[in-house]
Design a protein around this motif. Structure first.
Motif, PDB file in Angstrom:
ATOM      1  N   LYS A  94      -1.784 -10.442  18.535  1.00 17.13           N
ATOM      2  CA  LYS A  94      -3.236 -10.656  18.625  1.00 17.13           C
ATOM      3  C   LYS A  94      -3.875  -9.692  19.616  1.00 17.13           C
ATOM      4  O   LYS A  94      -4.964  -9.152  19.368  1.00 17.13           O
ATOM      5  N   GLN A  95      -3.211  -9.473  20.753  1.00 10.67           N
ATOM      6  CA  GLN A  95      -3.770  -8.599  21.774  1.00 10.67           C
ATOM      7  C   GLN A  95      -3.882  -7.163  21.280  1.00 10.67           C
ATOM      8  O   GLN A  95      -4.936  -6.524  21.413  1.00 10.67           O
ATOM      9  N   VAL A  96      -2.805  -6.626  20.728  1.00  6.57           N
ATOM     10  CA  VAL A  96      -2.821  -5.231  20.306  1.00  6.57           C
ATOM     11  C   VAL A  96      -3.703  -5.047  19.076  1.00  6.57           C
ATOM     12  O   VAL A  96      -4.376  -4.023  18.924  1.00  6.57           O
ATOM     13  N   ASN A  97      -3.734  -6.035  18.212  1.00  5.42           N
ATOM     14  CA  ASN A  97      -4.644  -6.012  17.064  1.00  5.42           C
ATOM     15  C   ASN A  97      -6.087  -5.897  17.547  1.00  5.42           C
ATOM     16  O   ASN A  97      -6.884  -5.105  17.004  1.00  5.42           O
ATOM     17  N   ALA A  98      -6.429  -6.668  18.575  1.00  7.53           N
ATOM     18  CA  ALA A  98      -7.791  -6.638  19.108  1.00  7.53           C
ATOM     19  C   ALA A  98      -8.116  -5.291  19.744  1.00  7.53           C
ATOM     20  O   ALA A  98      -9.234  -4.774  19.598  1.00  7.53           O
ATOM     21  N   VAL A  99      -7.164  -4.710  20.459  1.00 11.44           N
ATOM     22  CA  VAL A  99      -7.378  -3.405  21.071  1.00 11.44           C
ATOM     23  C   VAL A  99      -7.590  -2.340  19.995  1.00 11.44           C
ATOM     24  O   VAL A  99      -8.492  -1.498  20.094  1.00 11.44           O
ATOM     25  N   ALA A 100      -6.763  -2.364  18.949  1.00  6.11           N
ATOM     26  CA  ALA A 100      -6.902  -1.390  17.873  1.00  6.11           C
ATOM     27  C   ALA A 100      -8.276  -1.481  17.225  1.00  6.11           C
ATOM     28  O   ALA A 100      -8.907  -0.454  16.923  1.00  6.11           O
ATOM     29  N   ALA A 101      -8.765  -2.705  17.031  1.00  7.21           N
ATOM     30  CA  ALA A 101     -10.073  -2.900  16.417  1.00  7.21           C
ATOM     31  C   ALA A 101     -11.189  -2.423  17.336  1.00  7.21           C
ATOM     32  O   ALA A 101     -12.091  -1.692  16.921  1.00  7.21           O
ATOM     33  N   ASN A 102     -11.153  -2.824  18.609  1.00  4.90           N
ATOM     34  CA  ASN A 102     -12.232  -2.500  19.545  1.00  4.90           C
ATOM     35  C   ASN A 102     -12.265  -1.033  19.922  1.00  4.90           C
ATOM     36  O   ASN A 102     -13.332  -0.465  20.150  1.00  4.90           O
ATOM     37  N   ALA A 103     -11.088  -0.416  20.026  1.00  9.95           N
ATOM     38  CA  ALA A 103     -11.023   0.990  20.431  1.00  9.95           C
ATOM     39  C   ALA A 103     -11.047   1.930  19.228  1.00  9.95           C
ATOM     40  O   ALA A 103     -11.145   3.138  19.402  1.00  9.95           O
ATOM     41  N   ASN A 104     -10.957   1.363  18.023  1.00  8.86           N
ATOM     42  CA  ASN A 104     -10.842   2.167  16.800  1.00  8.86           C
ATOM     43  C   ASN A 104      -9.714   3.176  16.970  1.00  8.86           C
ATOM     44  O   ASN A 104      -9.881   4.389  16.789  1.00  8.86           O
ATOM     45  N   ALA A 105      -8.546   2.651  17.334  1.00  8.46           N
ATOM     46  CA  ALA A 105      -7.376   3.479  17.618  1.00  8.46           C
ATOM     47  C   ALA A 105      -6.160   2.954  16.866  1.00  8.46           C
ATOM     48  O   ALA A 105      -6.045   1.752  16.598  1.00  8.46           O
ATOM     49  N   ILE A 106      -5.264   3.855  16.530  1.00  3.93           N
ATOM     50  CA  ILE A 106      -3.965   3.446  16.007  1.00  3.93           C
ATOM     51  C   ILE A 106      -3.121   2.973  17.193  1.00  3.93           C
ATOM     52  O   ILE A 106      -3.052   3.648  18.218  1.00  3.93           O
ATOM     53  N   ALA A 107      -2.507   1.820  17.077  1.00  2.00           N
ATOM     54  CA  ALA A 107      -1.663   1.305  18.157  1.00  2.00           C
ATOM     55  C   ALA A 107      -0.229   1.179  17.674  1.00  2.00           C
ATOM     56  O   ALA A 107       0.026   0.668  16.579  1.00  2.00           O
ATOM     57  N   VAL A 108       0.687   1.648  18.485  1.00  2.00           N
ATOM     58  CA  VAL A 108       2.119   1.528  18.213  1.00  2.00           C
ATOM     59  C   VAL A 108       2.710   0.669  19.317  1.00  2.00           C
ATOM     60  O   VAL A 108       2.787   1.083  20.471  1.00  2.00           O
ATOM     61  N   SER A 109       3.084  -0.557  18.993  1.00  2.00           N
ATOM     62  CA  SER A 109       3.603  -1.520  19.966  1.00  2.00           C
ATOM     63  C   SER A 109       5.126  -1.544  19.844  1.00  2.00           C
ATOM     64  O   SER A 109       5.680  -2.004  18.847  1.00  2.00           O
ATOM     65  N   VAL A 110       5.808  -1.047  20.871  1.00  2.00           N
ATOM     66  CA  VAL A 110       7.252  -0.827  20.778  1.00  2.00           C
ATOM     67  C   VAL A 110       8.046  -2.106  21.054  1.00  2.00           C
ATOM     68  O   VAL A 110       7.701  -2.894  21.936  1.00  2.00           O
ATOM     69  N   GLU A 111       9.087  -2.291  20.278  1.00  2.00           N
ATOM     70  CA  GLU A 111      10.018  -3.419  20.451  1.00  2.00           C
ATOM     71  C   GLU A 111      11.290  -2.883  21.102  1.00  2.00           C
ATOM     72  O   GLU A 111      12.134  -2.276  20.442  1.00  2.00           O
ATOM     73  N   TYR A 112      11.409  -3.073  22.400  1.00  2.00           N
ATOM     74  CA  TYR A 112      12.541  -2.529  23.154  1.00  2.00           C
ATOM     75  C   TYR A 112      13.575  -3.611  23.436  1.00  2.00           C
ATOM     76  O   TYR A 112      13.308  -4.802  23.301  1.00  2.00           O
ATOM     77  N   GLY A 113      14.771  -3.189  23.841  1.00  2.00           N
ATOM     78  CA  GLY A 113      15.849  -4.131  24.119  1.00  2.00           C
ATOM     79  C   GLY A 113      15.599  -4.936  25.384  1.00  2.00           C
ATOM     80  O   GLY A 113      15.085  -4.416  26.376  1.00  2.00           O
ATOM     81  N   LEU A 114      15.969  -6.210  25.349  1.00  2.00           N
ATOM     82  CA  LEU A 114      15.731  -7.133  26.459  1.00  2.00           C
ATOM     83  C   LEU A 114      17.039  -7.545  27.134  1.00  2.00           C
ATOM     84  O   LEU A 114      18.087  -7.610  26.502  1.00  2.00           O
ATOM     85  N   PHE A 115      16.945  -7.847  28.409  1.00  2.00           N
ATOM     86  CA  PHE A 115      18.039  -8.455  29.148  1.00  2.00           C
ATOM     87  C   PHE A 115      18.209  -9.905  28.668  1.00  2.00           C
ATOM     88  O   PHE A 115      17.209 -10.570  28.398  1.00  2.00           O
TER      89      PHE A 115
END
Length: 304
Positions: A94-115
């Protein structure tokens, strides 16, 4: 034997460690599929960046009004104490979706390895691999059509919250040190970043077996690293009641004195706690944070 194995030997903010090596996390992470937002027009999909190690991302494409106009790119690194949360969780979708809409930008949200499945520095290396993957599209022949067709690689931004802000800083340092061929990183956005100096330092050290102690530059940004941030502008968000707020202010002061040639600004929200915008996204200050986040991307882009 069972009683010995159930003895707690370490108790941290996000997890505890038992004598037999078992780790119990205090939080779980939900994951939702990508989707098309009927309200904003933002589309999203998941991509594989690497199979070994497993690195993926969720890409958000705002509604295209002019196919000939290239869009700025936000490389986003989610928070979660390096051990939980996901680019695919509902809160970050929801957060990155909102940023992409408001900034009119392509967003790439990375899924990195977790401890603990992948101890630190996996999160740093995975995120760097993700950013390099984005850059691999600069010649318009990368594996992802949305980036090939719509991305403006002269307007790339790196951003993240909490632990993701910490990782974002290290990415900007690497860009300034190693370069990122074909890409111009113009801005760094840090939301309530974690930079050590708190009771959570020993948790970070435990998660990173190859650490350099409390002076490790990934935990405590070094002046020489700050001086070579590979971007022109930095925006730091601070929440007044956040236990990390003092370190956010210190980062700002150290960056100004480091010799880095760029513009840095701070936005502080009074009466708010750590990552309040994720917990209550409809509140006035969360809306303000989102608007200023998007405005930073738009303002910086327009000046280029």
């Amino acid at each position: 034997m069972d009683s010995l194995n159930n003895q707690v030997v370490h108790e941290f903010r996000f997890f505890r460690v038992y004598k037999n090596g078992r780790i119990e996390k205090f939080r779980s992470t939900d994951k939702i599929p990508p989707s098309d937002d009927q309200i904003t027009g933002v589309r999203s999909k998941d991509v594989v960046i690497s199979s070994q190690p497993a690195i993926s991302a969720r890409i958000f494409l705002p509604k295209i009004h002019d196919p000939t106009r290239k869009l700025p790119v936000l490389f986003y690194v989610h928070g979660g104490g390096f051990c939980f949360q996901s680019a695919f969780s509902s809160v970050f979708h929801k957060q990155v979706n909102a940023v992409a809409a408001n900034a009119n930008a392509i967003a790439v949200s990375v899924e990195y390895g977790l401890f603990p499945e992948r101890p630190l520095p996996a999160c740093y290396e995975d995120s760097w691999a993700g950013l390099q993957w984005v850059a691999s599209h600069a010649n318009r022949n990368g594996p992802e059509p949305w980036l090939n067709e719509y991305a403006d690689f002269d307007r790339v931004f790196i951003g993240g919250d909490s632990g993701g802000g910490n990782i974002s800083h290290t990415l900007a340092v690497r860009v300034g040190t190693l370069g990122l061929p074909g890409v111009k990183v113009v801005g760094l956005i840090l939301v309530h970043p974690f930079f050590g100096g708190t009771e959570d330092d020993h948790m970070w050290l435990y998660m990173c077996p190859t650490n350099g102690g409390l002076e490790d530059p990934r935990l405590k940004p070094a002046a020489e690293d700050l001086s070579r941030l590979g971007c022109e502008r930095v925006l730091i968000f601070i929440a007044q009641n956040d236990h990390l707020s003092a370190k956010g202010r210190l980062y700002y002061e150290k960056l100004k004195k480091s010799g880095w040639v760029g513009i840095v600004e701070v936005v502080e929200h009074e009466g708010e706690a750590h990552v309040f915008h994720l917990k209550k996204p409809e509140c006035e200050n969360a809306v303000d944070l989102l608007n200023k986040f998007a405005a930073f991307i738009n303002f910086t882009s327009q000046r280029l």
